[in-house]
Write a protein that holds these residues in place. Sequence first.
Motif, PDB file in Angstrom:
ATOM      1  N   GLU A  75       0.835  -1.203   0.000  1.00 41.49           N
ATOM      2  CA  GLU A  75       0.000   0.000   0.000  1.00 41.49           C
ATOM      3  C   GLU A  75       0.868   1.252   0.000  1.00 41.49           C
ATOM      4  O   GLU A  75       1.891   1.321   0.685  1.00 41.49           O
ATOM      5  N   ARG A  80      -4.979   3.361   1.267  1.00 41.12           N
ATOM      6  CA  ARG A  80      -4.797   3.761  -0.124  1.00 41.12           C
ATOM      7  C   ARG A  80      -3.855   2.787  -0.819  1.00 41.12           C
ATOM      8  O   ARG A  80      -2.624   2.945  -0.738  1.00 41.12           O
ATOM      9  N   GLY A  82      -3.112   2.480  -3.921  1.00 41.60           N
ATOM     10  CA  GLY A  82      -2.338   3.067  -5.019  1.00 41.60           C
ATOM     11  C   GLY A  82      -2.373   2.147  -6.227  1.00 41.60           C
ATOM     12  O   GLY A  82      -2.694   0.960  -6.135  1.00 41.60           O
ATOM     13  N   GLU A 181      -9.165   8.366  -8.292  1.00 44.37           N
ATOM     14  CA  GLU A 181      -7.897   8.779  -7.689  1.00 44.37           C
ATOM     15  C   GLU A 181      -8.146   9.805  -6.596  1.00 44.37           C
ATOM     16  O   GLU A 181      -8.969  10.711  -6.769  1.00 44.37           O
ATOM     17  N   PRO A 182      -7.442   9.662  -5.469  1.00 43.96           N
ATOM     18  CA  PRO A 182      -6.450   8.621  -5.191  1.00 43.96           C
ATOM     19  C   PRO A 182      -7.093   7.238  -5.117  1.00 43.96           C
ATOM     20  O   PRO A 182      -8.304   7.131  -4.898  1.00 43.96           O
ATOM     21  N   THR A 184      -8.281   4.390  -3.522  1.00 45.22           N
ATOM     22  CA  THR A 184      -8.689   3.921  -2.199  1.00 45.22           C
ATOM     23  C   THR A 184      -9.396   2.581  -2.355  1.00 45.22           C
ATOM     24  O   THR A 184      -9.662   2.121  -3.468  1.00 45.22           O
ATOM     25  N   TRP A 185      -9.743   1.960  -1.244  1.00 52.74           N
ATOM     26  CA  TRP A 185     -10.503   0.707  -1.326  1.00 52.74           C
ATOM     27  C   TRP A 185     -11.857   0.958  -1.977  1.00 52.74           C
ATOM     28  O   TRP A 185     -12.364   0.111  -2.717  1.00 52.74           O
ATOM     29  N   SER A 187     -12.520   3.144  -4.371  1.00 53.36           N
ATOM     30  CA  SER A 187     -12.365   3.254  -5.821  1.00 53.36           C
ATOM     31  C   SER A 187     -12.020   1.911  -6.458  1.00 53.36           C
ATOM     32  O   SER A 187     -12.393   1.648  -7.601  1.00 53.36           O
TER      33      SER A 187
END
Length: 210
Positions: A75, A80, A82, A181-182, A184-185, A187
């Motif tokens: 991570e 996040r 990434g 973005e960013p 995250t879980w 997204s």
Amino acid sequence: MSVPRNTGSWQQVNSRQDFAAYLHLLAADCEHACIGQDINEPAAQRWTNQTISDFLWGWVRLLGKRIDGTDLLQEEADGRPGWQGLAFQLDRARTSPPGFNCVLAESGTQSHEVDSAIDMWRYAATLATDFASHQRECQAAIRRGEWAGDGGRWAHSTLYNWLDAWAAWIGADPPRHTRLEPVTWRSVALQLSAAQSPAAPHSPRPPTGR
């Protein structure tokens, strides 16, 4: 754009477009493994999980390690993953032993409910369970002499086509992508929900240079 050139290049993923290219490469390698006849072939060894449900249950096991603190899964920051961390997880999920959990299988977690690694753990299990259920429904329809090739909750029945659909959606530029973005879980869950949908785009894979 920095384009990964092999299926072990999660380290080169630094952007959304890098991740889309990486997904396409994973899809091509997965297809090669799935259509091959030799289980000892290198591609087959890279893909011990060759179905969507096995791949997702393998991911569930990885997320369980993230939750208990035994593997932080690259991570970029707490909460996040990434783009690179997400690519790392997919690389590992190819061979992670499926972590089926009957309690998780019945969690019914939806993508909009995902805010943490624990939520993602539950959501991945929900997807794996739903895919297996959808496949059983399709097989039952076929036995009844009904057409089961289109529609339904899952647009694709093979892991490599699902990965390609995910890549095509990530590589496009609709306004909805501003929520990615960013990374995250939440997204990540949005991405998985979009890739599952029958409306998810499917585009030809770009040249891999292999």
